[in-house]
Design an enzyme around this catalytic site. Structure first.
Site: not given
Ligand SMILES: *[C@@H]1O[C@H](CO)[C@@H](O)[C@H](O)[C@H]1NC(C)=O
Ligand SMILES: *[C@@H]1O[C@H](CO)[C@@H](O)[C@H](O)[C@H]1NC(C)=O
Ligand SMILES: *[C@@H]1O[C@H](CO)[C@@H](O)[C@H](O)[C@H]1NC(C)=O
Ligand SMILES: *[C@@H]1O[C@H](CO)[C@@H](O)[C@H](O)[C@H]1NC(C)=O
Ligand SMILES: *[C@@H]1O[C@H](CO)[C@@H](O)[C@H](O)[C@H]1NC(C)=O
Ligand SMILES: *[C@@H]1O[C@H](CO)[C@@H](O)[C@H](O)[C@H]1NC(C)=O
Length: 811
Positions: A528, A530, A536, A647
């Site tokens: 899905l 990165r 993922v 983040d």
């Protein structure tokens, strides 16, 4: 120099030595049988430890009242009136409901010839004794550790027959063990090892008994505790680390050798670690267990509400008044008769309030009117809590543990007589609030302690402490989202609310095996995305639940630590945060299992492939901005104070089909770093363009780094351009700082429409756009000028469309 340093503590006690009553007499180093100390001589120190750190003797607690206590010898520069007592032979006992100080006149402390150390009151009655009987060669001495020991020195053995370390009061000194037989007690609050080996805090009041720490909504494992180590011992070491055999650990924020520390359970039911500033003689909180004081039981008493909004304060619900205007522990009483059958009742809403436990009934999917009628028809019902989303209805027979949280997804409705004039009551309540603020803002003090016939001094709690060290580093046990407590009726009846109550309990968080996840993802077939932390994959669990499985690449933590951290993240549950369903930890493999979020991340819609086919409309942008702010506010303020995302960027903001924002990857900052429990990140995290300047400046990292990143994202949401990486404006390549300057200039001179995404072709809400841009600018200020996420949420909400916005909570 060394000699000088050595002398210093002695200088400190000089004033005591030359006090008028016993001039010439110096404190004893040891006390021998047959000697005694009179209450009248209370201003003389009885025993002094060899290095003079600790003193022991009569301690004045009221105009005419004394305790026999051990205290830190005040330093020369400190004001001598502020003694820090660490142990007391005859403390006030809430259980016995009596004061046990002795009278100033006629009381005595004697070491009898049979070896028993006895404290007697004026009339000769024994108030306290060590019950030792080691004979006439017995001596008592105060050690440098603060331990008062009684030794039997007959036949040269010098055996310790009694020590104060084994019967603590409210304080634990370095080296002093809390064991299965001992507990710290302050008022109605206890810190002790429970039968299942877990270190807990308990409110044991006159009417109810309930555990409040660690969170009773979770089992020991989920609280990061180990039930299987039956050693049951906890100790504070010389470096400032408090370690318990159940795995609980808290490290002083100034950890290291050479600092005098203590752990004390306060009258407010929290336990805190303190460090002494040797030059000022002041104690500073360097760690604490419970972060949000409203989680502590008994603070606002029966019927009282602990209100978290705008600081911490106790208040009474409408038509209730304080039982004892000087003591919130006693709670509130109704100003009407609850049992009057002839009376017609109505309900007054208390938004986001709840009284946990003591449910008369609890039913799901009940319409509001039915819930109200259920309470109306029952004479035992005093109030009900209703949660709109899933229609949970709780009727309450006893109102305890009341608290108000902005994030609580329900409201409390108080049953009051119809004749009741709510506007009048509200005004009297707000007056009361003014008078009895217990928040950090005012200087008013909240009196929790007993006022006494002896004229005992009030407990003077410095509430600012509660906030200053809110970010206790590394403590695993901060209570999370839950508004619930595990309640016991007199310790034995089973709490009803646990099963069907606040559904946090059914948190499906669990551990997966690697095989399970390999199967679920078809051997990690469908990627899905990165990110910095790992790759993922899409997966489908056995129960057909679609999940996103993240394979972590950068985890250097050991199994246990990883487990503890992940369990903590797993408890975080908010509509605007991607839910973690579980994890896998086998060998070196570390995987996280997340809720699958339908749509893609915000960046795709703002600047990526998706933006062409379905441009985000203005109301969607506003909703995403608000949702993201709510999610971050939750992380910063409502759950674990130290969850800083580190983040925040459009890539980490996922969108549901309805364009609700869900923040991904929170908590990973903690997983990616090694060992240390403090927030000293050794590695820079975050993404260029979104990172606050302090990352580069090596200054301390706080939640304000997320605020900065949020500001960048907000600007990008409004403008629809990847501003963070610099853009071309009027054929000039400009960087982000210049971009912000330009935008500020445009806002002050021109119209906000020159900043808003052109692709919207003027379809936007001007007030919202101005508010969002202004918030973004304030977020980009230097650290201390940035707003908090809570403040941002408030401003954003104040410019929302009233009927367009439905508060979305998920619990
Ligand atoms: C001494 O006084 C206390 C409290 O004032 C009382 O409970 C106790 O019975 C008295 N003892 C004697 C021996 O008179
Ligand atoms: C139990 O706790 C004690 C004290 O913290 C520790 O020394 C001991 O190693 C623990 N035992 C196990 C089996 O973990
Ligand atoms: C002690 O307090 C003084 C004055 O507030 C301060 O300057 C000093 O840094 C403190 N020392 C420590 C070790 O915290
Ligand atoms: C609600 O639950 C109680 C038991 O908790 C049950 O006796 C009652 O019938 C239920 N009422 C409704 C309306 O479902
Ligand atoms: C409450 O009482 C009213 C009238 O007495 C009745 O109509 C209603 O059904 C009752 N509601 C419940 C939930 O028992
Ligand atoms: C309620 O109290 C307010 C202020 O005391 C008063 O002005 C108002 O008339 C009262 N209303 C009723 C219905 O009693």
């Amino acid at each position: 120099m060394a000699a000088l340093l050595y002398l210093h503590p002695y200088l400190a006690v000089l004033p005591l030595l030359i006090s008028p009553i016993c001039s010439g007499a110096s404190p004893w180093r040891t006390m021998t049988t047959g000697s005694h100390m009179r209450g009248e001589d209370h201003d003389k120190v009885t025993l002094l430890s060899p290095d003079a750190t600790f003193s022991c003797g009569f301690h004045e607690v009221g105009t005419n009242a004394l305790t026999f206590s051990i205290w830190y010898t005040p330093s020369a520069s400190a004001s001598a009136t502020e003694r820090t007592v660490v142990w007391t032979a005859n403390p006030y006992s809430a259980e016995r409901g009596q004061h046990s100080p002795v009278n100033k006149y006629g009381s005595r402390l004697s070491l009898n010839r049979d070896g028993n150390l006895v404290l007697t009151d004026t009339n000769g009655s024994t108030v306290w004794e060590t019950k030792t009987s080691s004979g006439r060669h017995t001596t008592a001495a105060l050690l440098d550790s603060g331990n008062l020991v009684i030794r039997d020195s007959s036949s040269g053995s010098n055996k310790v027959v009694w020590q104060s370390f084994r019967s603590p009061t409210d304080t634990l000194l370095p080296g002093q063990e809390l064991t299965k037989d001992t507990r710290l007690v302050s008022g109605y609050h206890h810190l002790y090892f429970d039968n299942d080996n877990v270190l807990r805090m308990l409110y044991d009041g006159p009417e109810i008994t309930s555990i409040y720490w660690p969170s009773p909504d979770y089992n020991a494992l989920k609280n990061g505790r180990n039930r299987f180590n039956s050693t049951r011992v906890a100790v504070l070491d010389d470096l400032g680390t408090f370690v318990s055999s159940d795995g609980f650990r808290i490290e002083a924020s100034d950890s290291g050798p050479g600092v005098k520390r203590r752990i004390t359970i306060g009258y407010d039911g929290n336990f805190r670690m303190y460090s002494l500033n040797a030059s000022t003689g002041a104690w500073r909180v360097t760690g604490q267990a419970v972060i949000q004081m409203c989680y502590v039981h008994g603070l606002c008493g029966r019927n009282g509400l602990c209100d978290y909004l705008g600081g911490l304060r106790c208040r009474c619900p409408p038509d209730y008044e304080m039982v004892d205007p000087t003591n919130w522990n006693r709670g509130c009483k109704p100003m009407f008769l609850t049992t009057d059958d002839g009376k017609e009742f109505t309900f007054v809403e208390q938004p986001h309030a709840d009284y946990y436990g003591f449910d008369l009934s609890s039913n799901e999917s009940v319409p509001f009117e039915a819930c109200r009628d259920m309470c109306l028809n029952s004479s035992a019902c005093l109030s009900f809590t209703y949660k709109g989303g899933d229609g949970w209805c709780y009727t309450k027979g006893l109102l305890y543990n009341g608290q108000v949280f902005p994030y609580f997804p329900g409201d409390s409705y108080m049953k009051v007589p119809k004749s009741f004039n709510s506007s009048a009551a509200y005004s009297s309540i707000s007056n009361q609030k003014e008078a009895l603020t217990c928040g950090p803002a005012g200087s008013a003090e909240l009196m929790l302690g007993p006022a006494s016939m002896y004229g005992t001094k009030k407990d003077n709690i410095n509430w600012t402490y509660l906030y200053v060290f809110a970010a206790v580093l590394g403590a695993l046990e901060m209570l999370v989202i839950a508004t619930g407590w595990y309640l016991f009726f007199n310790k034995h009846s089973i709490p009803k609310s646990m099963e069907d109550g606040y559904k946090l309990v059914t948190n499906p968080f669990r551990r997966f095996t690697y095989r399970e996840l390999a199967e679920a993802t078809g051997k990690f077939k469908e990627e899905l995305g990165r990110g910095g932390a790992g790759v993922v994959y899409r997966g489908v669990l056995e129960d057909k639940k679609v999940v996103a499985v993240k394979k972590l690449t950068d985890v250097r933590q050991g199994e246990e630590e990883f487990w503890a951290e992940v369990t903590l993240i797993g408890r975080i549950n908010h509509i605007n945060l991607v839910r973690m369903w579980g994890f896998c930890s086998e060998g070196t493999k570390r995987l996280l299992v997340y809720e699958y979020v339908e749509n893609e991340s915000l960046d795709k819609y703002l600047f990526g492939e998706r933006s062409a086919e379905s441009l985000l409309g203005w109301s969607q942008r506003y909703k995403i901005a608000l949702g993201t702010a709510r999610g971050l506010a939750y992380l910063h303020h409502e759950c674990l104070e130290w969850v800083v995302h580190c983040d925040v960027k459009p890539e980490n903001i996922l969108l549901t089909r309805d364009f609700d924002a869900k923040i991904a990857d929170f908590g990973l900052a903690k997983l990616a770093k090694q060992g240390s429990t403090s927030l000293n990140f050794t590695h820079m995290r975050g993404t260029m363009g979104y990172m606050a300047p302090e990352w580069a400046l090596n200054s301390p990292i706080s939640a304000k780094v997320d605020v900065y990143s949020y500001g960048v994202v907000l600007l990008e949401i409004v403008t629809g351009i990847r501003a963070s990486s610099g853009i071309v404006l009027d054929e000039r390549q400009i960087d982000f700082r210049q971009f912000v300057q330009e935008a500020k200039h445009i806002l002050s001179t021109g119209s906000v429409s020159d900043i808003v995404d052109d692709r919207l072709q003027g379809h936007f809400h001007a007030d919202q756009a101005v508010a969002m841009v202004k918030i973004a600018f304030s977020c980009l200020e230097e650290r201390r000028k940035r707003p908090t996420m809570d403040e941002i949420v408030k401003v954003l909400m104040s410019c929302g469309d009233d009927d367009d916005y439905h508060p979305a909570y998920s619990y």
